[in-house]
Design an enzyme around this catalytic site. Structure first.
Site, PDB file in Angstrom:
ATOM      1  N   SER A   1       0.845  -1.200   0.000  1.00 28.05           N
ATOM      2  CA  SER A   1       0.000   0.000   0.000  1.00 28.05           C
ATOM      3  C   SER A   1       0.878   1.247   0.000  1.00 28.05           C
ATOM      4  O   SER A   1       1.648   1.475   0.937  1.00 28.05           O
ATOM      5  CB  SER A   1      -0.890   0.022   1.235  1.00 28.05           C
TER       6      SER A   1
ATOM      7  N   HIS B   1      -1.360  -1.302  -4.241  1.00 27.06           N
ATOM      8  CA  HIS B   1      -2.609  -1.003  -3.518  1.00 27.06           C
ATOM      9  C   HIS B   1      -2.669   0.500  -3.250  1.00 27.06           C
ATOM     10  O   HIS B   1      -1.771   1.067  -2.616  1.00 27.06           O
ATOM     11  CB  HIS B   1      -2.652  -1.799  -2.200  1.00 27.06           C
TER      12      HIS B   1
ATOM     13  N   ASP C   1      -4.829   3.666  -1.774  1.00 30.90           N
ATOM     14  CA  ASP C   1      -5.893   3.998  -0.824  1.00 30.90           C
ATOM     15  C   ASP C   1      -6.399   5.420  -1.033  1.00 30.90           C
ATOM     16  O   ASP C   1      -5.693   6.381  -0.738  1.00 30.90           O
ATOM     17  CB  ASP C   1      -5.356   3.857   0.607  1.00 30.90           C
TER      18      ASP C   1
ATOM     19  N   MET D   1      -8.954   8.220   0.146  1.00 29.59           N
ATOM     20  CA  MET D   1      -9.774   8.578   1.324  1.00 29.59           C
ATOM     21  C   MET D   1     -10.309   9.994   1.157  1.00 29.59           C
ATOM     22  O   MET D   1      -9.567  10.890   0.748  1.00 29.59           O
ATOM     23  CB  MET D   1      -8.908   8.527   2.580  1.00 29.59           C
TER      24      MET D   1
ATOM     25  N   HIS E   1      -8.476   1.166  -3.815  1.00 25.35           N
ATOM     26  CA  HIS E   1      -9.385   0.953  -2.678  1.00 25.35           C
ATOM     27  C   HIS E   1     -10.034   2.296  -2.338  1.00 25.35           C
ATOM     28  O   HIS E   1      -9.384   3.185  -1.791  1.00 25.35           O
ATOM     29  CB  HIS E   1      -8.542   0.410  -1.515  1.00 25.35           C
TER      30      HIS E   1
ATOM     31  N   GLY F   1      -8.816   4.090   7.273  1.00 25.92           N
ATOM     32  CA  GLY F   1      -8.531   5.509   7.459  1.00 25.92           C
ATOM     33  C   GLY F   1      -7.059   5.800   7.694  1.00 25.92           C
ATOM     34  O   GLY F   1      -6.579   6.865   7.331  1.00 25.92           O
ATOM     35  N   PHE F   2      -6.354   4.840   8.273  1.00 29.37           N
ATOM     36  CA  PHE F   2      -4.956   5.096   8.615  1.00 29.37           C
ATOM     37  C   PHE F   2      -4.115   3.839   8.430  1.00 29.37           C
ATOM     38  O   PHE F   2      -4.605   2.728   8.645  1.00 29.37           O
ATOM     39  CB  PHE F   2      -4.836   5.549  10.084  1.00 29.37           C
ATOM     40  N   GLY F   3      -2.857   4.059   8.060  1.00 26.25           N
ATOM     41  CA  GLY F   3      -1.907   2.958   8.036  1.00 26.25           C
ATOM     42  C   GLY F   3      -1.332   2.779   9.431  1.00 26.25           C
ATOM     43  O   GLY F   3      -1.583   3.595  10.331  1.00 26.25           O
ATOM     44  N   GLY F   4      -0.579   1.716   9.609  1.00 31.04           N
ATOM     45  CA  GLY F   4       0.164   1.530  10.847  1.00 31.04           C
ATOM     46  C   GLY F   4      -0.644   1.111  12.061  1.00 31.04           C
ATOM     47  O   GLY F   4      -0.171   1.229  13.190  1.00 31.04           O
TER      48      GLY F   4
ATOM     49  N   ASP G   1      -6.580  -6.380   4.387  1.00 29.74           N
ATOM     50  CA  ASP G   1      -6.027  -5.030   4.370  1.00 29.74           C
ATOM     51  C   ASP G   1      -5.952  -4.440   5.772  1.00 29.74           C
ATOM     52  O   ASP G   1      -6.978  -4.142   6.380  1.00 29.74           O
ATOM     53  CB  ASP G   1      -6.913  -4.156   3.458  1.00 29.74           C
ATOM     54  N   GLY G   2      -4.721  -4.257   6.252  1.00 27.60           N
ATOM     55  CA  GLY G   2      -4.503  -3.580   7.520  1.00 27.60           C
ATOM     56  C   GLY G   2      -3.728  -4.411   8.527  1.00 27.60           C
ATOM     57  O   GLY G   2      -4.129  -5.527   8.859  1.00 27.60           O
TER      58      GLY G   2
ATOM     59  N   GLY H   1       1.276  -2.019   4.119  1.00 30.79           N
ATOM     60  CA  GLY H   1       1.757  -0.642   3.982  1.00 30.79           C
ATOM     61  C   GLY H   1       2.981  -0.400   4.822  1.00 30.79           C
ATOM     62  O   GLY H   1       4.119  -0.540   4.360  1.00 30.79           O
ATOM     63  N   SER H   2       2.753  -0.070   6.088  1.00 29.29           N
ATOM     64  CA  SER H   2       3.874   0.259   6.986  1.00 29.29           C
ATOM     65  C   SER H   2       4.909  -0.845   7.056  1.00 29.29           C
ATOM     66  O   SER H   2       6.110  -0.561   7.087  1.00 29.29           O
ATOM     67  CB  SER H   2       3.374   0.495   8.409  1.00 29.29           C
TER      68      SER H   2
HETATM   69  C1  DX5 Z   1      -6.254   1.561   5.719  1.00 31.61           C
HETATM   70  C2  DX5 Z   1      -5.841   1.249   4.313  1.00 31.61           C
HETATM   71  C3  DX5 Z   1      -4.753   0.270   4.224  1.00 31.61           C
HETATM   72  C4  DX5 Z   1      -3.470   0.743   4.833  1.00 31.61           C
HETATM   73  C5  DX5 Z   1      -2.739  -0.459   5.340  1.00 31.61           C
HETATM   74  O1  DX5 Z   1      -7.389   2.336   5.700  1.00 31.61           O
HETATM   75  O2  DX5 Z   1      -6.921   0.742   3.580  1.00 31.61           O
HETATM   76  O3  DX5 Z   1      -4.535  -0.150   2.888  1.00 31.61           O
HETATM   77  O4  DX5 Z   1      -2.657   1.443   3.950  1.00 31.61           O
HETATM   78  O5  DX5 Z   1      -1.642  -0.009   6.024  1.00 31.61           O
HETATM   79  P1  DX5 Z   1      -0.878  -0.918   7.072  1.00 31.61           P
HETATM   80  O6  DX5 Z   1      -0.364  -2.094   6.332  1.00 31.61           O
HETATM   81  O7  DX5 Z   1       0.181   0.000   7.570  1.00 31.61           O
HETATM   82  O8  DX5 Z   1      -1.875  -1.301   8.124  1.00 31.61           O
HETATM   83 ZN    ZN Z   2      -6.506  -0.219   1.594  1.00 29.19          ZN
END
Ligand code: DX5
Ligand code: ZN
Length: 216
Positions: A8, A33, A35, A37, A66, A142-145, A175-176, A197-198
């Site tokens: 991501s 991927h 994202d 928002m 997404h 909404g957020f990564g990590g 995802d997540g 992602g992270s």
């Molecule tokens: C969250 C996103 C994810 C996010 C995943 O709303 O849809 O795709 O980027 O990030 P990680 O892998 O850091 O949880």
């Molecule tokens: Zn996503």
């Protein structure tokens, strides 16, 4: 089929998107991927159509978009125009989900539906035949990590049974919060695509991290 890895870009360095894309091109990753928002469906704003247009100029793999936006049906054509291969809308944001899925297919894209952690997979029963990828959110979008929500395993297993019982080839994407701690168990439970992602972009060697996830 071996599971797919979809890094991501939300966790990437936005000031160096070209080199981040080239890193993914070089790696064993399968999909990009992306994202999107809107600050309404989720409490965060990321990037939109013009940024994906630039990513598309450098990305040489499947673009998995997404949409974490309200009324996603308004933008289907625009995402096709900037190169989306898979277009995922949220179940919770789609009043007329069946029609939206028809529109995505008409544009020649794969149809994705994402479910928030609180949304039961059984709700997809009447439309499962019309979905190419089910994205199970394993964090609140909404957020990564964020930390992985363990209840996801049960949802993967239940969805895997539903898909197999109908003889479908629908992919299950997670995802997540995906890391090496849960990747193998998710695949064993029936997942086909792992978004990360992270875990990829904050690692010291993202190419190696992607390879590790691929071999999990
Ligand atoms: C969250 C996103 C994810 C996010 C995943 O709303 O849809 O795709 O980027 O990030 P990680 O892998 O850091 O949880
Ligand atoms: Zn996503």
């Amino acid at each position: 089929m071996k599971h797919l890895i979809a890094p991501s870009l939300l966790a990437s360095d936005f000031a160096n998107l070209q080199s981040e894309c080239e890193m993914i091109n070089k790696s064993e990753a399968d999909w990009f991927h992306l994202d999107v928002m809107d600050g309404v469906f989720v409490p965060n704003i990321s990037f939109g159509i013009p940024v994906i247009d630039f990513i598309n100029k450098h990305a040489k793999k499947v673009l998995d978009v997404h949409l974490m936006i309200v009324q996603p049906e308004r933008y289907i054509k625009q995402f096709k125009e900037v190169g989306a291969d898979v277009l995922t809308v949220h179940y919770e944001a789609s009043t007329h989900l069946h029609r939206t899925l028809q529109s995505i297919a008409l544009e020649g894209m794969k149809r994705g539906v994402a479910l928030n952690p609180h949304t039961p997979v059984s709700l997809l029963e009447p439309v499962l035949e019309d979905i190419d990828v089910v994205c199970l959110m394993s964090v609140n979008p909404g957020f990564g990590g964020q930390n992985f929500i363990p209840n996801t395993y049960k949802k993967v297993e239940e969805l895997r049974k539903m898909i197999d019982a109908k003889g479908l080839s629908t992919l299950i994407e997670i995802d997540g919060g995906v890391t090496m701690d849960n990747a193998r168990s998710l695949v064993d439970a029936g997942a086909n695509v792992l978004v990360a992602g992270s875990f990829v972009f904050k690692s010291t060697d993202p190419i190696q991290t992607i390879q590790n996830l691929k071999n999990a």
